[in-house]
Motif scaffolding. Structure first.
Motif, PDB file in Angstrom:
ATOM      1  N   ASP A  76      12.837  -4.180   9.440  1.00  0.00           N
ATOM      2  CA  ASP A  76      12.272  -5.005  10.504  1.00  0.00           C
ATOM      3  C   ASP A  76      13.279  -5.106  11.642  1.00  0.00           C
ATOM      4  OD1 ASP A  76      10.805  -6.844  11.959  1.00  0.00           O
ATOM      5  OD2 ASP A  76      11.879  -8.501  11.030  1.00  0.00           O
ATOM      6  N   ARG A 132       5.947  -4.323  16.912  1.00  0.00           N
ATOM      7  CA  ARG A 132       5.926  -5.411  15.945  1.00  0.00           C
ATOM      8  C   ARG A 132       5.701  -6.762  16.615  1.00  0.00           C
ATOM      9  NH1 ARG A 132       7.519  -3.658  11.268  1.00  0.00           N
ATOM     10  NH2 ARG A 132       8.487  -5.498  10.384  1.00  0.00           N
ATOM     11  N   ASN A 170      15.773 -13.567   6.624  1.00  0.00           N
ATOM     12  CA  ASN A 170      14.611 -14.421   6.936  1.00  0.00           C
ATOM     13  C   ASN A 170      14.754 -15.777   6.257  1.00  0.00           C
ATOM     14  OD1 ASN A 170      11.920 -13.267   8.274  1.00  0.00           O
ATOM     15  ND2 ASN A 170      13.067 -11.586   7.411  1.00  0.00           N
ATOM     16  N   TYR A 217       8.502 -18.863  16.676  1.00  0.00           N
ATOM     17  CA  TYR A 217       7.109 -18.536  16.343  1.00  0.00           C
ATOM     18  C   TYR A 217       6.227 -19.693  16.822  1.00  0.00           C
ATOM     19  CZ  TYR A 217       9.378 -15.684  12.666  1.00  0.00           C
ATOM     20  OH  TYR A 217      10.165 -14.821  11.951  1.00  0.00           O
ATOM     21  N   PRO A 252       0.911 -19.290  13.138  1.00  0.00           N
ATOM     22  CA  PRO A 252       0.980 -18.400  11.968  1.00  0.00           C
ATOM     23  C   PRO A 252       0.254 -17.081  12.247  1.00  0.00           C
ATOM     24  CG  PRO A 252       0.065 -20.567  11.388  1.00  0.00           C
ATOM     25  CD  PRO A 252       0.120 -20.497  12.873  1.00  0.00           C
ATOM     26  N   TYR A 289      14.797 -19.582   7.784  1.00  0.00           N
ATOM     27  CA  TYR A 289      13.777 -20.597   7.489  1.00  0.00           C
ATOM     28  C   TYR A 289      14.350 -21.794   6.725  1.00  0.00           C
ATOM     29  CZ  TYR A 289      10.814 -16.536   8.513  1.00  0.00           C
ATOM     30  OH  TYR A 289      10.243 -15.431   9.091  1.00  0.00           O
ATOM     31  N   GLY A 316       4.122 -10.184   9.331  1.00  0.00           N
ATOM     32  CA  GLY A 316       4.668 -11.521   9.060  1.00  0.00           C
ATOM     33  C   GLY A 316       4.541 -11.892   7.592  1.00  0.00           C
ATOM     34  N   LYS A 317       4.452 -10.880   6.722  1.00  0.00           N
ATOM     35  CA  LYS A 317       4.218 -11.191   5.297  1.00  0.00           C
ATOM     36  C   LYS A 317       5.442 -11.831   4.626  1.00  0.00           C
ATOM     37  CE  LYS A 317       5.160  -6.586   3.554  1.00  0.00           C
ATOM     38  NZ  LYS A 317       6.406  -6.708   2.802  1.00  0.00           N
ATOM     39  N   THR A 318       6.638 -11.515   5.124  1.00  0.00           N
ATOM     40  CA  THR A 318       7.826 -12.117   4.487  1.00  0.00           C
ATOM     41  C   THR A 318       7.773 -13.635   4.617  1.00  0.00           C
ATOM     42  OG1 THR A 318       8.989 -10.149   5.217  1.00  0.00           O
ATOM     43  CG2 THR A 318      10.334 -11.902   4.283  1.00  0.00           C
ATOM     44  N   ALA A 319       7.451 -14.100   5.824  1.00  0.00           N
ATOM     45  CA  ALA A 319       7.341 -15.550   6.012  1.00  0.00           C
ATOM     46  C   ALA A 319       6.158 -16.089   5.211  1.00  0.00           C
ATOM     47  CB  ALA A 319       7.176 -15.880   7.491  1.00  0.00           C
ATOM     48  N   THR A 331       4.153  -4.187   6.398  1.00  0.00           N
ATOM     49  CA  THR A 331       5.252  -4.863   7.083  1.00  0.00           C
ATOM     50  C   THR A 331       4.885  -4.950   8.561  1.00  0.00           C
ATOM     51  OG1 THR A 331       6.315  -2.751   7.278  1.00  0.00           O
ATOM     52  CG2 THR A 331       7.107  -4.190   5.545  1.00  0.00           C
ATOM     53  N   GLY A 332       5.430  -5.932   9.223  1.00  0.00           N
ATOM     54  CA  GLY A 332       5.103  -6.125  10.632  1.00  0.00           C
ATOM     55  C   GLY A 332       4.009  -7.159  10.822  1.00  0.00           C
ATOM     56  N   PHE A 375       1.417 -24.227  12.577  1.00  0.00           N
ATOM     57  CA  PHE A 375       2.180 -24.305  11.339  1.00  0.00           C
ATOM     58  C   PHE A 375       2.049 -25.687  10.690  1.00  0.00           C
ATOM     59  CE2 PHE A 375       4.322 -20.419  12.845  1.00  0.00           C
ATOM     60  CZ  PHE A 375       4.296 -19.686  11.675  1.00  0.00           C
ATOM     61  N   GLN A 416      17.036  -7.921   4.558  1.00  0.00           N
ATOM     62  CA  GLN A 416      16.130  -8.467   5.581  1.00  0.00           C
ATOM     63  C   GLN A 416      15.450  -9.756   5.118  1.00  0.00           C
ATOM     64  OE1 GLN A 416      14.226  -5.148   7.634  1.00  0.00           O
ATOM     65  NE2 GLN A 416      12.345  -6.185   7.065  1.00  0.00           N
ATOM     66  N   GLN A 466      -0.225 -15.175   7.160  1.00  0.00           N
ATOM     67  CA  GLN A 466       0.395 -16.486   6.885  1.00  0.00           C
ATOM     68  C   GLN A 466      -0.684 -17.569   6.794  1.00  0.00           C
ATOM     69  OE1 GLN A 466       3.194 -16.686  10.144  1.00  0.00           O
ATOM     70  NE2 GLN A 466       4.477 -15.079   9.269  1.00  0.00           N
TER      71      GLN A 466
HETATM   72  P1  AMP Z   1       7.331  -8.894   8.309  1.00  0.00           P
HETATM   73  O1  AMP Z   1       5.923  -8.412   8.239  1.00  0.00           O
HETATM   74  O2  AMP Z   1       7.624  -9.973   7.373  1.00  0.00           O
HETATM   75  O3  AMP Z   1       8.308  -7.734   8.214  1.00  0.00           O
HETATM   76  O4  AMP Z   1       7.559  -9.563   9.761  1.00  0.00           O
HETATM   77  C1  AMP Z   1       7.491  -8.836  10.949  1.00  0.00           C
HETATM   78  C2  AMP Z   1       8.104  -9.576  12.130  1.00  0.00           C
HETATM   79  O5  AMP Z   1       7.260 -10.634  12.571  1.00  0.00           O
HETATM   80  C3  AMP Z   1       9.463 -10.216  11.843  1.00  0.00           C
HETATM   81  O6  AMP Z   1      10.322  -9.871  12.907  1.00  0.00           O
HETATM   82  C4  AMP Z   1       9.203 -11.690  11.849  1.00  0.00           C
HETATM   83  O7  AMP Z   1      10.340 -12.384  12.322  1.00  0.00           O
HETATM   84  C5  AMP Z   1       8.048 -11.798  12.803  1.00  0.00           C
HETATM   85  N1  AMP Z   1       7.156 -12.955  12.534  1.00  0.00           N
HETATM   86  C6  AMP Z   1       6.861 -13.487  11.330  1.00  0.00           C
HETATM   87  N2  AMP Z   1       6.005 -14.515  11.462  1.00  0.00           N
HETATM   88  C7  AMP Z   1       5.738 -14.627  12.791  1.00  0.00           C
HETATM   89  C8  AMP Z   1       4.923 -15.502  13.567  1.00  0.00           C
HETATM   90  N3  AMP Z   1       4.198 -16.450  13.002  1.00  0.00           N
HETATM   91  N4  AMP Z   1       4.912 -15.326  14.907  1.00  0.00           N
HETATM   92  C9  AMP Z   1       5.648 -14.351  15.480  1.00  0.00           C
HETATM   93  N5  AMP Z   1       6.447 -13.495  14.815  1.00  0.00           N
HETATM   94  C10 AMP Z   1       6.486 -13.630  13.482  1.00  0.00           C
END
Ligand code: AMP
Length: 417
Positions: A307, A335, A91, A21, A24, A95, A50-53, A47-48, A3, A87, A28
């Protein structure tokens, strides 16, 4: 890649560390540097992944780096469902633990006043569903003169849900010099049209097959006559491995009925769908997340993108209407590197749809047949559990269900659901 390589500021790196985490995810790693350069991005990711981050981390970094150019909202995330909005908010709260940001969520099904109040209190980041956002905009409560970043999350689903006119109206009120990020599970012609309308010279970030749940989640199909679905479900629940289970059905009232019948069979279950109040849905979700509820029964729309880590099994009690829905459904398990199982019930009339799905995901799904199971069929055995028998439920023996291939139409259109 770490990161720190992504040049995120220290308070955000600290918050990421708190979440546990370690590195990335692919989306990410690809999207964050481009977003940090203030370019528009089309992110093709489910989804799943980590696209939200992938969009919230750089968003927090950017907002921390620049001064507000006008009062009002600085970043807006539009998402199709209330659950997704909640959700994303959760997040962002994680963060931004070491930052000072004002958030507001806007969605229907609850009173407007607290949302209006949050906007008036100077919310900088707003996460909203399109319908309620448009209502509040039309009432003059949303000031977007200072908008820096717009995110359209699950854009394909928003189009499916008929939100295009609302999205157009909302975007019209925004400054043109904003940065626009659009995330979608698929890249269709319609999505391309949307990006032409809303974005400027976007970069496309697509993540490869590696994260496609169809390739990572253990899948199997149970070929059974319709009236044996519920007995088979009860049989499956004898296994303690089915610990946290998300069941998908196609119709809202089926979700409620199935949850009720599971509960009556001592399997704690609740339904989550659009006809339940926001509070009921959130309570059910919270109980499920805390492990107090073994089963959540949902429809595609209500459960979209939810999620919940640690879902051990996804059961497609009803075969999905669309192939994409299958990917979304099974993506609720397995996930973030965890393992998961996806079980799909298929009745004879759905065999053609199953073949079509297997072509779509480019793999055969291992099959089990009802006759391979040695389970008790409670008397009288009926689909959906103990409701009064209907004539067409009667005496459908396993054999007769297999006898007339091609006789029934493959009813996969929404009208049949
Ligand atoms: P999302 O695709 O945003 O719905 O995220 C799916 C899951 O992955 C969520 O539970 C996040 O908390 C988790 N997540 C996001 N980024 C990471 C990462 N870099 N490493 C591990 N888990 C992650």
């Amino acid at each position: 890649m770490t990161f720190s390589d992504l040049k995120l500021p220290k308070p955000i790196l600290d918050a990421i560390e708190d979440t546990g985490y370690t590195e990335p995810t692919p989306i990410q790693g690809k999207a964050i540097p481009i977003i940090m350069r203030r370019k528009d991005v089309i992110g093709i990711a489910q989804t799943g992944t980590g696209k939200t981050a992938a969009f919230t981390l750089p968003m927090l970094a950017i907002l921390g780096n620049i001064k507000p150019k006008a009062p009002g909202i600085r970043a807006l995330i539009i998402s199709p469902t209330r659950e997704l909005v909640a959700q994303i908010r959760d997040n962002i709260i994680d963060y931004s633990l070491h930052l000072n940001v004002k958030l507001a969520t806007i969605y229907g099904g609850v009173g407007e006043q607290p949302q209006i109040q949050a906007l008036q209190n100077g919310a900088e980041i707003v996460i909203a569903t399109p319908g309620r956002l448009m209502d509040l905009m039309e009432q003059g409560h949303v000031d977007m003169r200072g908008l820096e970043i717009l995110v359209m999350d699950e854009a394909d689903r928003m189009l499916d849900m008929g939100f295009l006119p609302a999205m157009r109206k909302i975007v019209k009120k925004m400054p043109n010099d904003r940065q626009t990020l659009l995330f979608s599970a698929t890249l269709s012609g319609q999505i391309e049209q949307l990006t032409r309308e809303f974005q400027q010279k976007p970069s496309t970030v697509e993540i490869g097959d590696r994260t496609n749940p169809a390739k990572t989640v253990r899948q199997c199909v149970y070929e059974i006559p319709r009236h044996l679905k519920f007995p088979l479900l009860l049989h499956l629940f004898k296994s303690p491995e089915l610990y946290t289970v998300l069941i998908f059905v196609t119709m809202k009232h089926h979700a409620s009925r199935l949850a009720k019948h599971l509960s009556q069979s001592d399997i704690p279950a609740e339904a989550i769908h659009g006809d339940r109040t926001q509070n009921q849905r959130q309570r059910a979700l919270d109980k499920f997340k805390q492990g107090k509820l073994r089963v959540l029964v949902g429809t595609d729309v209500a459960a979209r993108g939810i999620d919940i880590s640690g879902v051990t099994h996804v059961i497609n009690y009803d075969f999905p209407d669309q192939n994409e829905d299958y990917i979304h459904r099974i993506g609720r398990t397995g996930r973030a590197k965890a393992e998961g199982d996806a079980i799909t019930f298929v009745t004879e009339s759905e065999h053609r749809a199953l073949a079509d799905l297997e072509r779509f995901i480019k793999r055969d799904i291992p099959k089990k047949h009802e006759r391979d199971f040695n389970y008790d069929i409670p008397a009288p055995a009926r689909e959906g559990g103990p409701r009064p028998r209907r004539n067409n439920d009667k005496a459908v023996k396993p054999k007769s269900d297999r006898r007339s291939p091609g006789k029934k139409k493959v009813g996969r259109g929404k009208k049949n659901r």
